[in-house]
Structures are given as C-alpha cells and as structure tokens.
Design an enzyme around this catalytic site. Structure first.
Site, PDB file in Angstrom:
ATOM      1  N   CYS A   1      -2.293   6.755   4.999  1.00  0.00           N
ATOM      2  CA  CYS A   1      -2.831   5.394   4.888  1.00  0.00           C
ATOM      3  C   CYS A   1      -2.850   4.776   6.277  1.00  0.00           C
ATOM      4  CB  CYS A   1      -2.042   4.552   3.879  1.00  0.00           C
ATOM      5  SG  CYS A   1      -0.318   4.263   4.325  1.00  0.00           S
TER       6      CYS A   1
ATOM      7  N   ARG B   1       1.223   2.389   0.954  1.00  0.00           N
ATOM      8  CA  ARG B   1       0.546   3.305   0.022  1.00  0.00           C
ATOM      9  C   ARG B   1       0.968   4.765   0.178  1.00  0.00           C
ATOM     10  NH1 ARG B   1      -5.227   1.321   1.837  1.00  0.00           N
ATOM     11  NH2 ARG B   1      -3.965   1.140   3.729  1.00  0.00           N
TER      12      ARG B   1
ATOM     13  N   ASP C   1      -5.388  -1.928   0.280  1.00  0.00           N
ATOM     14  CA  ASP C   1      -4.194  -2.166   1.082  1.00  0.00           C
ATOM     15  C   ASP C   1      -3.411  -3.345   0.487  1.00  0.00           C
ATOM     16  OD1 ASP C   1      -2.336  -2.656   3.008  1.00  0.00           O
ATOM     17  OD2 ASP C   1      -3.742  -2.663   4.687  1.00  0.00           O
TER      18      ASP C   1
HETATM   19  P1  4NP Z   1      -0.258   0.796   4.279  1.00  0.00           P
HETATM   20  O1  4NP Z   1      -0.240  -0.794   4.458  1.00  0.00           O
HETATM   21  O2  4NP Z   1      -1.415   1.276   5.100  1.00  0.00           O
HETATM   22  O3  4NP Z   1      -0.466   0.991   2.821  1.00  0.00           O
HETATM   23  O4  4NP Z   1       1.088   1.288   4.774  1.00  0.00           O
HETATM   24  C1  4NP Z   1      -0.197  -1.413   5.721  1.00  0.00           C
HETATM   25  C2  4NP Z   1       1.005  -1.661   6.310  1.00  0.00           C
HETATM   26  C3  4NP Z   1       1.051  -2.280   7.547  1.00  0.00           C
HETATM   27  C4  4NP Z   1      -0.131  -2.634   8.184  1.00  0.00           C
HETATM   28  C5  4NP Z   1      -1.337  -2.333   7.594  1.00  0.00           C
HETATM   29  C6  4NP Z   1      -1.381  -1.739   6.357  1.00  0.00           C
HETATM   30  N1  4NP Z   1      -0.091  -3.288   9.447  1.00  0.00           N
HETATM   31  O5  4NP Z   1      -1.158  -3.656   9.939  1.00  0.00           O
HETATM   32  O6  4NP Z   1       0.976  -3.463  10.009  1.00  0.00           O
END
Ligand code: 4NP
Length: 158
Positions: free
Chosen positions: A7, A13, A123
């Site tokens: 992800c 995710r 997300d």
């Molecule tokens: P993930 O969610 O891709 O599902 O782990 C996110 C977690 C952090 C960030 C973006 C998406 N971030 O920009 O820090």
C-alpha cells in the site's frame, strides 16, 4: 508461493492484508510466505496505525509486531505475486518494474474477487475506525479468494 502486500504507508491496509493472509495460510495449512511494504518511506520501522491494530484485534488478530518498510526493486526478485491495494500503488509498482517478468507479478488485490474491475481498497488513513472496518472486510474477502486459489492449484498456476 511468496506473496507481497503493498500500500502507500505500510501502516494501515497492507499490514492488515499481511496479518489476514498469514492467518488464513496457517488455518488452511498452506505453504506460502507473506510480507508487506509501502511505496512511501514515511513510516519505515513503525508499528501499524493504532486503528488498524484495533480492527485486527476486534477480529482476533494481533498485528502489533509488524514494522513498516519501503518497497524496493529487489522485491520483484523476492516475491512471486505482488498485490497492490489501490490503483496508485499498482501504477507506482509498475513504474519500477524492470521487465515483463516483473510486470506480470503485479496485481490489484480486489481483482481476485472482482476480476478485471480494478477496484481499489480505499486509503483509510484520514478516516475513522469504521473506515478501517470496511478496509478489513474488503481485504478479508480478497484474502479468502487468494486462499481458495492457493488450495486449488497449490500456487502453481497463479
Ligand atoms: P496505508 O495508509 O497506505 O494504508 O498504510 C496510509 C498511511 C500513511 C500515509 C498514507 C497512507 N501517509 O501519508 O503518511
């Protein structure tokens, strides 16, 4: 079969996908390795987001020991299948692919349930706990389908 869940941040995710997939592999006694990583490096070394940990816990899974890491080109060598959680991740992974062999390893995870529809797992990072529950449900559905596939063909014809 070596499976990589990808992800953006590797704290919401993909750690959930890693936890769910590993749990099913254990339950069904399958031979497979699972890992996860993110396309961004902001959360390298961090445990999963507390809301992801909470939702996992509500479903009986402990993902607190997982730690964030960033995708690297080497992952194309180390894994047989690379599952992107959303289309942006898919696009970013494909940009790093070196050849056709790399590219054919990359899939959108929800295509295992809804083939060719390219549905993204949204997300949940800027959302609330309920969004993480939706994330869980989508990922659980996808991992169940992957498990069935692994059972059917022993991973030979993925
Ligand atoms: P993930 O969610 O891709 O599902 O782990 C996110 C977690 C952090 C960030 C973006 C998406 N971030 O920009 O820090």
């Amino acid at each position: 079969m070596r499976i990589l869940m990808v992800c953006l941040g590797n704290i919401c995710r993909s750690p959930l996908a890693e936890g769910v997939m590993r749990d099913k592999i254990g339950k069904y006694n399958l031979q497979a390795i699972v890992d996860s990583c993110g396309m961004g490096g902001w959360h390298v070394g961090e445990a999963p987001d507390s809301r992801a940990q909470q939702v996992a816990k509500n479903h009986g899974l402990d993902i607190s020991q997982l730690r964030g890491r960033k995708f690297s080109r080497r992952d194309f060598d180390d894994f047989d299948i690379i599952y992107a959680m959303d289309y942006e991740n898919y696009h970013d992974i494909m940009q790093l692919a070196r050849n056709t062999w790399d590219r054919q390893k990359v899939r959108m995870i929800m295509n295992e349930v809804y083939p060719n529809e390219n549905i993204s797992v949204p997300d949940p990072y800027y959302g609330v706990l309920q969004d993480y529950e939706t994330t869980w449900e989508m990922i659980d559905e996808a991992c169940e389908a992957i498990t069935k596939k692994l059972q059917l063909n022993d991973g030979v014809q993925f």
